[in-house]
Every structure is written in structure tokens, then in C-alpha cells.
Design a protein around this motif. Sequence first.
Motif, PDB file in Angstrom:
ATOM      1  N   LEU A 172      82.947 -17.909  21.041  1.00 29.22           N
ATOM      2  CA  LEU A 172      82.902 -19.368  21.067  1.00 29.22           C
ATOM      3  C   LEU A 172      83.544 -19.927  22.333  1.00 29.22           C
ATOM      4  O   LEU A 172      84.610 -19.487  22.747  1.00 29.22           O
ATOM      5  CB  LEU A 172      83.613 -19.944  19.845  1.00 29.22           C
ATOM      6  CG  LEU A 172      82.887 -19.818  18.503  1.00 29.22           C
ATOM      7  CD1 LEU A 172      83.815 -20.243  17.370  1.00 29.22           C
ATOM      8  CD2 LEU A 172      81.610 -20.636  18.486  1.00 29.22           C
ATOM      9  N   GLY A 173      82.874 -20.892  22.932  1.00 32.36           N
ATOM     10  CA  GLY A 173      83.408 -21.596  24.087  1.00 32.36           C
ATOM     11  C   GLY A 173      83.170 -23.076  23.928  1.00 32.36           C
ATOM     12  O   GLY A 173      82.443 -23.516  23.029  1.00 32.36           O
ATOM     13  N   VAL A 174      83.787 -23.887  24.783  1.00 30.03           N
ATOM     14  CA  VAL A 174      83.660 -25.336  24.716  1.00 30.03           C
ATOM     15  C   VAL A 174      82.613 -25.791  25.720  1.00 30.03           C
ATOM     16  O   VAL A 174      82.683 -25.437  26.898  1.00 30.03           O
ATOM     17  CB  VAL A 174      84.996 -26.029  25.010  1.00 30.03           C
ATOM     18  CG1 VAL A 174      84.828 -27.548  24.999  1.00 30.03           C
ATOM     19  CG2 VAL A 174      86.054 -25.615  23.995  1.00 30.03           C
ATOM     20  N   ILE A 175      81.625 -26.563  25.245  1.00 28.38           N
ATOM     21  CA  ILE A 175      80.626 -27.166  26.117  1.00 28.38           C
ATOM     22  C   ILE A 175      80.467 -28.625  25.714  1.00 28.38           C
ATOM     23  O   ILE A 175      81.013 -29.051  24.693  1.00 28.38           O
ATOM     24  CB  ILE A 175      79.273 -26.421  26.049  1.00 28.38           C
ATOM     25  CG1 ILE A 175      78.681 -26.462  24.638  1.00 28.38           C
ATOM     26  CG2 ILE A 175      79.421 -24.985  26.531  1.00 28.38           C
ATOM     27  CD1 ILE A 175      77.306 -25.799  24.524  1.00 28.38           C
ATOM     28  N   ALA A 176      79.746 -29.386  26.516  1.00 29.50           N
ATOM     29  CA  ALA A 176      79.504 -30.799  26.208  1.00 29.50           C
ATOM     30  C   ALA A 176      78.016 -31.030  26.058  1.00 29.50           C
ATOM     31  O   ALA A 176      77.220 -30.554  26.866  1.00 29.50           O
ATOM     32  CB  ALA A 176      80.063 -31.693  27.303  1.00 29.50           C
ATOM     33  N   ILE A 177      77.637 -31.761  25.024  1.00 29.98           N
ATOM     34  CA  ILE A 177      76.233 -32.080  24.762  1.00 29.98           C
ATOM     35  C   ILE A 177      76.045 -33.585  24.894  1.00 29.98           C
ATOM     36  O   ILE A 177      76.780 -34.352  24.258  1.00 29.98           O
ATOM     37  CB  ILE A 177      75.806 -31.621  23.359  1.00 29.98           C
ATOM     38  CG1 ILE A 177      75.880 -30.098  23.258  1.00 29.98           C
ATOM     39  CG2 ILE A 177      74.407 -32.113  23.019  1.00 29.98           C
ATOM     40  CD1 ILE A 177      75.483 -29.543  21.906  1.00 29.98           C
ATOM     41  N   PRO A 178      75.082 -34.042  25.701  1.00 32.01           N
ATOM     42  CA  PRO A 178      74.836 -35.482  25.820  1.00 32.01           C
ATOM     43  C   PRO A 178      74.600 -36.128  24.464  1.00 32.01           C
ATOM     44  O   PRO A 178      73.826 -35.644  23.654  1.00 32.01           O
ATOM     45  CB  PRO A 178      73.560 -35.539  26.682  1.00 32.01           C
ATOM     46  CG  PRO A 178      73.602 -34.281  27.491  1.00 32.01           C
ATOM     47  CD  PRO A 178      74.188 -33.248  26.569  1.00 32.01           C
ATOM     48  N   GLY A 179      75.296 -37.241  24.216  1.00 27.29           N
ATOM     49  CA  GLY A 179      75.153 -37.960  22.963  1.00 27.29           C
ATOM     50  C   GLY A 179      76.062 -37.461  21.854  1.00 27.29           C
ATOM     51  O   GLY A 179      76.211 -38.120  20.835  1.00 27.29           O
ATOM     52  N   ILE A 180      76.661 -36.291  22.048  1.00 27.32           N
ATOM     53  CA  ILE A 180      77.570 -35.717  21.044  1.00 27.32           C
ATOM     54  C   ILE A 180      78.976 -35.610  21.588  1.00 27.32           C
ATOM     55  O   ILE A 180      79.946 -35.983  20.952  1.00 27.32           O
ATOM     56  CB  ILE A 180      77.081 -34.327  20.576  1.00 27.32           C
ATOM     57  CG1 ILE A 180      75.749 -34.457  19.829  1.00 27.32           C
ATOM     58  CG2 ILE A 180      78.129 -33.660  19.675  1.00 27.32           C
ATOM     59  CD1 ILE A 180      75.143 -33.136  19.396  1.00 27.32           C
ATOM     60  N   GLY A 181      79.104 -35.085  22.807  1.00 26.97           N
ATOM     61  CA  GLY A 181      80.412 -34.823  23.390  1.00 26.97           C
ATOM     62  C   GLY A 181      80.763 -33.353  23.253  1.00 26.97           C
ATOM     63  O   GLY A 181      79.883 -32.505  23.100  1.00 26.97           O
ATOM     64  N   PRO A 182      82.065 -33.021  23.285  1.00 26.01           N
ATOM     65  CA  PRO A 182      82.466 -31.614  23.241  1.00 26.01           C
ATOM     66  C   PRO A 182      82.096 -30.938  21.925  1.00 26.01           C
ATOM     67  O   PRO A 182      82.235 -31.517  20.853  1.00 26.01           O
ATOM     68  CB  PRO A 182      83.995 -31.679  23.399  1.00 26.01           C
ATOM     69  CG  PRO A 182      84.271 -33.020  23.997  1.00 26.01           C
ATOM     70  CD  PRO A 182      83.204 -33.928  23.457  1.00 26.01           C
ATOM     71  N   VAL A 183      81.617 -29.707  22.043  1.00 23.07           N
ATOM     72  CA  VAL A 183      81.359 -28.860  20.882  1.00 23.07           C
ATOM     73  C   VAL A 183      81.924 -27.481  21.173  1.00 23.07           C
ATOM     74  O   VAL A 183      82.129 -27.110  22.330  1.00 23.07           O
ATOM     75  CB  VAL A 183      79.842 -28.732  20.576  1.00 23.07           C
ATOM     76  CG1 VAL A 183      79.220 -30.091  20.283  1.00 23.07           C
ATOM     77  CG2 VAL A 183      79.107 -28.042  21.712  1.00 23.07           C
ATOM     78  N   VAL A 184      82.193 -26.724  20.111  1.00 18.74           N
ATOM     79  CA  VAL A 184      82.427 -25.295  20.282  1.00 18.74           C
ATOM     80  C   VAL A 184      81.109 -24.618  19.932  1.00 18.74           C
ATOM     81  O   VAL A 184      80.440 -24.988  18.960  1.00 18.74           O
ATOM     82  CB  VAL A 184      83.582 -24.765  19.399  1.00 18.74           C
ATOM     83  CG1 VAL A 184      84.915 -25.277  19.901  1.00 18.74           C
ATOM     84  CG2 VAL A 184      83.403 -25.122  17.938  1.00 18.74           C
ATOM     85  N   ALA A 185      80.709 -23.661  20.759  1.00 17.49           N
ATOM     86  CA  ALA A 185      79.380 -23.087  20.594  1.00 17.49           C
ATOM     87  C   ALA A 185      79.341 -21.666  21.113  1.00 17.49           C
ATOM     88  O   ALA A 185      80.137 -21.270  21.965  1.00 17.49           O
ATOM     89  CB  ALA A 185      78.345 -23.941  21.335  1.00 17.49           C
ATOM     90  N   ALA A 186      78.395 -20.907  20.575  1.00 18.24           N
ATOM     91  CA  ALA A 186      78.101 -19.559  21.060  1.00 18.24           C
ATOM     92  C   ALA A 186      76.709 -19.197  20.614  1.00 18.24           C
ATOM     93  O   ALA A 186      76.175 -19.751  19.649  1.00 18.24           O
ATOM     94  CB  ALA A 186      79.115 -18.547  20.522  1.00 18.24           C
ATOM     95  N   GLY A 187      76.082 -18.263  21.315  1.00 19.31           N
ATOM     96  CA  GLY A 187      74.793 -17.748  20.900  1.00 19.31           C
ATOM     97  C   GLY A 187      73.640 -18.231  21.742  1.00 19.31           C
ATOM     98  O   GLY A 187      73.804 -18.946  22.727  1.00 19.31           O
ATOM     99  N   TRP A 188      72.436 -17.861  21.327  1.00 19.62           N
ATOM    100  CA  TRP A 188      71.246 -18.073  22.145  1.00 19.62           C
ATOM    101  C   TRP A 188      70.913 -19.539  22.376  1.00 19.62           C
ATOM    102  O   TRP A 188      70.451 -19.905  23.452  1.00 19.62           O
ATOM    103  CB  TRP A 188      70.047 -17.358  21.522  1.00 19.62           C
ATOM    104  CG  TRP A 188      69.665 -17.881  20.176  1.00 19.62           C
ATOM    105  CD1 TRP A 188      70.094 -17.418  18.961  1.00 19.62           C
ATOM    106  CD2 TRP A 188      68.793 -18.975  19.902  1.00 19.62           C
ATOM    107  NE1 TRP A 188      69.533 -18.168  17.951  1.00 19.62           N
ATOM    108  CE2 TRP A 188      68.734 -19.126  18.498  1.00 19.62           C
ATOM    109  CE3 TRP A 188      68.050 -19.849  20.703  1.00 19.62           C
ATOM    110  CZ2 TRP A 188      67.974 -20.107  17.874  1.00 19.62           C
ATOM    111  CZ3 TRP A 188      67.292 -20.833  20.090  1.00 19.62           C
ATOM    112  CH2 TRP A 188      67.254 -20.950  18.686  1.00 19.62           C
ATOM    113  N   LEU A 189      71.150 -20.400  21.379  1.00 20.05           N
ATOM    114  CA  LEU A 189      70.818 -21.814  21.544  1.00 20.05           C
ATOM    115  C   LEU A 189      71.694 -22.437  22.621  1.00 20.05           C
ATOM    116  O   LEU A 189      71.206 -23.130  23.517  1.00 20.05           O
ATOM    117  CB  LEU A 189      70.978 -22.554  20.216  1.00 20.05           C
ATOM    118  CG  LEU A 189      70.676 -24.052  20.221  1.00 20.05           C
ATOM    119  CD1 LEU A 189      69.241 -24.318  20.646  1.00 20.05           C
ATOM    120  CD2 LEU A 189      70.947 -24.642  18.838  1.00 20.05           C
ATOM    121  N   ALA A 190      72.992 -22.176  22.536  1.00 21.09           N
ATOM    122  CA  ALA A 190      73.910 -22.678  23.559  1.00 21.09           C
ATOM    123  C   ALA A 190      73.595 -22.059  24.909  1.00 21.09           C
ATOM    124  O   ALA A 190      73.611 -22.729  25.940  1.00 21.09           O
ATOM    125  CB  ALA A 190      75.354 -22.370  23.155  1.00 21.09           C
ATOM    126  N   ALA A 191      73.261 -20.758  24.905  1.00 25.60           N
ATOM    127  CA  ALA A 191      72.976 -20.067  26.159  1.00 25.60           C
ATOM    128  C   ALA A 191      71.712 -20.609  26.815  1.00 25.60           C
ATOM    129  O   ALA A 191      71.662 -20.805  28.029  1.00 25.60           O
ATOM    130  CB  ALA A 191      72.832 -18.573  25.897  1.00 25.60           C
TER     131      ALA A 191
END
Length: 204
Positions: free
Chosen positions: A76-95
Motif C-alpha cells: 500500500l502507498g499513498v496516491i491522490a485521485i482527482p475528485g477524491i483526494g488522498p487514498v491508500v492503494a495498491a495493485g493493478w488498478l492503482a498501477a
Amino acid sequence: MSRTVSALYDKYDEAAAAVRELEDAGIPAADISLVSNNVDNHYRVEADKETAGDIAADGAGAGSLIGGGAGLLAGLGVIAIPGIGPVVAAGWLAATAVGAAAGAIAGAIGGGIVGSLTRSGVSEEDAHLYAEGVRRGGSLVSVRVEADREAAVEQILHAHDHVDLAARGGALRDNGWRQFDESGRAFSEEELARARQDPRQPLI
């Protein structure tokens, strides 16, 4: 032929339990994705984890968000998604989303979560509901799976306390929601706390 099976959870713990059960059933971590709202820094990751912006900026590649031998949750790492803000995410969708962000503004997912979901075969209607569910504090688990294992994966995902997507969509629309807006603002911590208490309430 590979298909995408997804489930939305109001509670991160339910999503994480589903991920662990999927891995125990032999689903490779590379075929599982988890995206969970972290606007309020509710979930902490290791201090030295790379963000999506780091990955896109230095060309490290999508693999940086995929869990290794310890399983998906260890990646899990921290990324930012437009319209949502920071998320913790991992895996193919995030990649996949991080790959689309290469060369774009650091820390943001080019094409957004809706585009990443629809490119994987999720209907546009469901993709908007999944994205809005994450915006309102939820966690999304998506799995790439061959047709002969689709039913088994659905059974695992639905064995945990998941959101009835059709019912949630109806409740949101009754409160004036139409679709997820990637150009919209992320919730404040106070709004997110209210959304976590009742994800159906009319926060637009």
C-alpha cells in the motif's frame, strides 16, 4: 478471457479481509487492487513508501504499487485521485492509473479512477458509483480473473460486508447525486467523517 470483478466496502477492515481471503484462495496479488479513501489520514503506511507522484516523476513504473511476497496489503502507498483526494492503494488498478499519470502533474491520476475502471471492463455507471463510494470514505477491491474463477471470486468478495451497489446508487440519486465528478473537490475531514457515518447522505 479475463474479467474484472469489484466490490465496494464502507469499512476498510472488510476490504482488507477480502483481499487476504482472495490471496489465500490463490488469486495472485498482481490481479488484485485496493483503493481506500485517506483524506483524513485514517490509514497509515510506512513513512518511506513512494507516492504516485514519485513513481510517475522518476519513471519507477507501475510495479512500485503492487505488493510483493508479503501480499498486496504490504504494498500500500499513498496516491491522490482527482475528485477524491488522498487514498491508500495498491495493485493493478492503482498501477494502471499511475502509468497514465506519467508526465502529468505529480501526485494525480491521469484519466482518473472512472477511466481506469471502464478501461478494465467495468460499466460506466458502476465505475461512477465505485468512485463516489471511495470519495465518501469507502474502499474498493477489484480483481482481474478468468471466467472459470469469476463465481468463486464474487463469493469471496460478497462474503464480507459489502455495499449493495444498486441500492446505494438509488439512495444517492434520490439525494440529488448524478455521477462522480473528477473535477470536483474532495471532502474535508469533517465532511468525510459525516460521510463515513452515513455514505448515502446528500453531500455533493
